[in-house]
Design a protein around this motif. Structure first.
Motif, short mmCIF file in Angstrom:
data_model
loop_
_atom_site.label_atom_id
_atom_site.label_comp_id
_atom_site.label_asym_id
_atom_site.label_seq_id
_atom_site.Cartn_x
_atom_site.Cartn_y
_atom_site.Cartn_z
N GLU A 34 47.82 29.17 31.85
CA GLU A 34 47.05 30.19 32.55
C GLU A 34 47.54 31.59 32.18
O GLU A 34 48.74 31.85 32.13
CB GLU A 34 47.22 29.99 34.06
N ILE A 35 46.58 32.47 31.94
CA ILE A 35 46.95 33.87 31.69
C ILE A 35 46.45 34.72 32.86
O ILE A 35 45.38 34.46 33.41
CB ILE A 35 46.38 34.39 30.36
N THR A 36 47.27 35.70 33.24
CA THR A 36 46.85 36.59 34.32
C THR A 36 46.37 37.91 33.72
O THR A 36 47.01 38.46 32.83
CB THR A 36 48.04 36.87 35.26
N LEU A 37 45.23 38.37 34.19
CA LEU A 37 44.72 39.67 33.79
C LEU A 37 44.66 40.55 35.03
O LEU A 37 44.32 40.07 36.11
CB LEU A 37 43.31 39.55 33.19
N TYR A 38 44.99 41.82 34.85
CA TYR A 38 45.00 42.72 36.01
C TYR A 38 43.86 43.72 35.96
O TYR A 38 43.49 44.22 34.90
CB TYR A 38 46.31 43.51 36.06
N VAL A 74 44.49 41.91 41.25
CA VAL A 74 44.41 43.35 41.45
C VAL A 74 45.80 43.95 41.28
O VAL A 74 46.74 43.53 41.94
CB VAL A 74 43.91 43.68 42.86
N ALA A 75 45.94 44.86 40.37
CA ALA A 75 47.21 45.58 40.20
C ALA A 75 46.94 46.75 39.28
O ALA A 75 46.24 46.63 38.29
CB ALA A 75 48.28 44.68 39.60
N ARG A 76 47.47 47.88 39.64
CA ARG A 76 47.33 49.01 38.74
C ARG A 76 48.30 48.85 37.60
O ARG A 76 49.36 48.25 37.76
CB ARG A 76 47.62 50.31 39.49
#
Ligand code: ADP
Ligand code: MG
Length: 461
Positions: A34-38, A74-76
């Protein structure tokens, strides 16, 4: 990998859409498959998930096969991602995560929902040239034409609602929809809204951003006739599809007319939700077939005579033979000839035509050869070119060979036996089998479908 994926996305969705939504994405850590995208805001996150979630998954998987899932958070870019939920999270975890995020190139942070303009006039401008009078009717389009006329005369008749027009690029779908609109407005009794599916999406987005979705919905639901062009644009745009589905139902239930166009029939529009496809196919479905030589001649004659320039029959025949794929190009070529004649005051001859249209004609001469296809496919899967015609049946060579046969069928005008001969004298049934096998595999395996599509695009360009 990410920049390659971005390039692909940009090409698929266009610069504007890409910049509005996708450029805000930053890449986070990979964990197992799994890859996380913000994304910087919840709004963007939800939107990207709804519109592009599946596509992102497919593209990542094609790029890095180990990745099978994409998680959107969600993350800046300039702050840490939210701390893991649950109070037992190891103390070091957020720090590690923060490091990974901080090391990424900073992405611009979007401002929160901006006040966007929502136009109150839904009746989009109609091209005054696109009327029933200027539409040339022939065998390939007579049914669609008759249906369009019928809807313009008596909107919302049972059996004709929705009217679903479909056909290839440049065959007159938009022309017919505008003609319906023009006719209805001339009568002046009904309100008509025409827009492309793309426009529909942007208006919907704007409404969400300015928190005026209620108004948007009310406006749409108050028209007598709603026409949405190029519905295939909504494939993969789940939020917008959902909204369209509700609008559609509300209008049809209230006895209003819907007209929709797309490049494929409802049943072939895979990627649209089933319930939407079902409803789209419920009224009248009319396809516009590829033009015939006769129709191309009639269209050229009509346009030439409207221009007032004398174009010899020989020239019209030449054009109708050369430019077969779409009416827009045919029209473009004729317009250029006419402009030339007017500018230089010369008469149109076959010789002048070949000269003036040199570049257009060259583009239409270009044909992919089977040899080229074999070479590209062999290169792509790293097999020997000779294996395209060898008797080897190992999957590693048999599959690429099938793909090459499939592409040969799609991209050249060769017959099945001719293609078979080019692949080591194989039988035409082998080619037929290859075509259906590849089609089937493309449906089952998105990564494989990607490969084949990519090859096709490379060969076509
Ligand atoms: P589509 O929406 O199917 O891609 P369009 O309706 O935009 O195609 O048609 C492309 C161009 O070809 C337009 O300028 C249109 O007026 C013209 N055209 C297509 N079919 C016909 C036809 N049967 N008669 C006259 N013009 C046509
Ligand atoms: Mg169109």
């Amino acid at each position: 990998h990410w920049s390659r994926i971005c390039e692909r996305l940009k090409a698929e969705v266009g610069e504007v859409e890409y910049r509005t939504w996708l450029r805000q994405i930053t890449v986070g850590p990979v964990e197992e498959d799994e890859i996380t995208l913000y994304l910087p805001t919840r709004f963007l996150r939800d939107w990207v998930r709804g519109q592009y979630g599946d596509r992102l998954g497919t593209l990542w998987n094609a790029e890095v096969p180990a990745i099978r899932r994409v998680e959107l958070q969600v993350a800046r870019a300039d702050t840490a991602p939210p701390a893991p939920e649950g109070e037992d999270a190891p103390v070091s975890a957020p720090a590690v995560a923060r490091e990974k995020v901080v090391s990424m190139p900073a992405a611009p942070v979007v401002d929160e929902p901006r006040q966007a303009e929502v136009r109150t006039d839904l009746a989009a401008p109609l091209d005054p040239r696109f009327t029933f009078d200027t539409f040339v009717v022939g065998k390939p389009n007579e049914f669609a034409y008759a249906c369009a006329r019928r809807v313009a005369e008596r909107p919302s008749s049972p059996g004709f609602n929705p009217l679903f027009l479909y056909g290839g690029v440049g065959l007159g779908k938009t022309h017919l929809m505008h003609a319906i609109g023009a006719e209805l407005l001339r009568e002046g009794r009904v309100s008509v809204a025409y827009m492309s599916a793309e426009k529909f999406m942007y208006r919907f987005i704007a409404a969400i951003r300015s928190q005026s979705t209620m108004e948007f919905k009310e406006q749409l639901r108050s028209v007598d006739v709603l026409m949405i062009d190029d519905l295939q644009f909504l494939i993969g745009k789940d939020n917008t599809q959902e909204e369209f589905f509700h609008t559609f139902n509300a209008l049809v239930d209230a006895g209003r007319q819907i007209v929709v166009s797309a490049d494929k029939s409802p049943s072939d529009l895979s990627g649209l939700e089933d319930r939407l496809r079902t409803r789209l196919g419920c009224g009248m479905v009319a396809d516009i077939h590829a033009t015939t030589f006769e129709l191309r001649i009639s269209i050229l004659e009509a346009k030439a005579s409207a221009s007032g320039v004398v174009v010899p029959a020989k020239v019209l025949e030449f054009l109708a033979h050369k430019i077969t794929s779409n009416v827009r190009e045919l029209e473009g070529a004729l317009n250029r000839l006419i402009a030339h004649a007017n500018l230089f005051g010369r008469s149109v001859t076959l010789e002048a035509t070949q000269d003036v249209l040199h570049d257009i004609l060259k583009a239409h001469d270009r044909r992919v050869t089977i040899e080229e296809i074999q070479r590209k496919v062999a290169e792509h899967w790293n097999i020997r070119l000779t294996d395209m015609s060898s008797a080897r049946r190992a999957r590693a060579v048999a599959r690429p060979r099938q793909v090459a046969m499939y592409l040969a069928k799609q991209l050249t005008s060769r017959s099945l036996p001719e293609i078979g001969r080019k692949f080591g004298n194989r039988d035409h049934t082998t080619v037929m089998h290859a075509v259906s096998r590849v089609t089937e595999l493309m449906e089952q395996d998105p990564a494989f479908a990607e490969d084949v599509e990519l090859l096709r695009r490379m060969l076509e360009s």
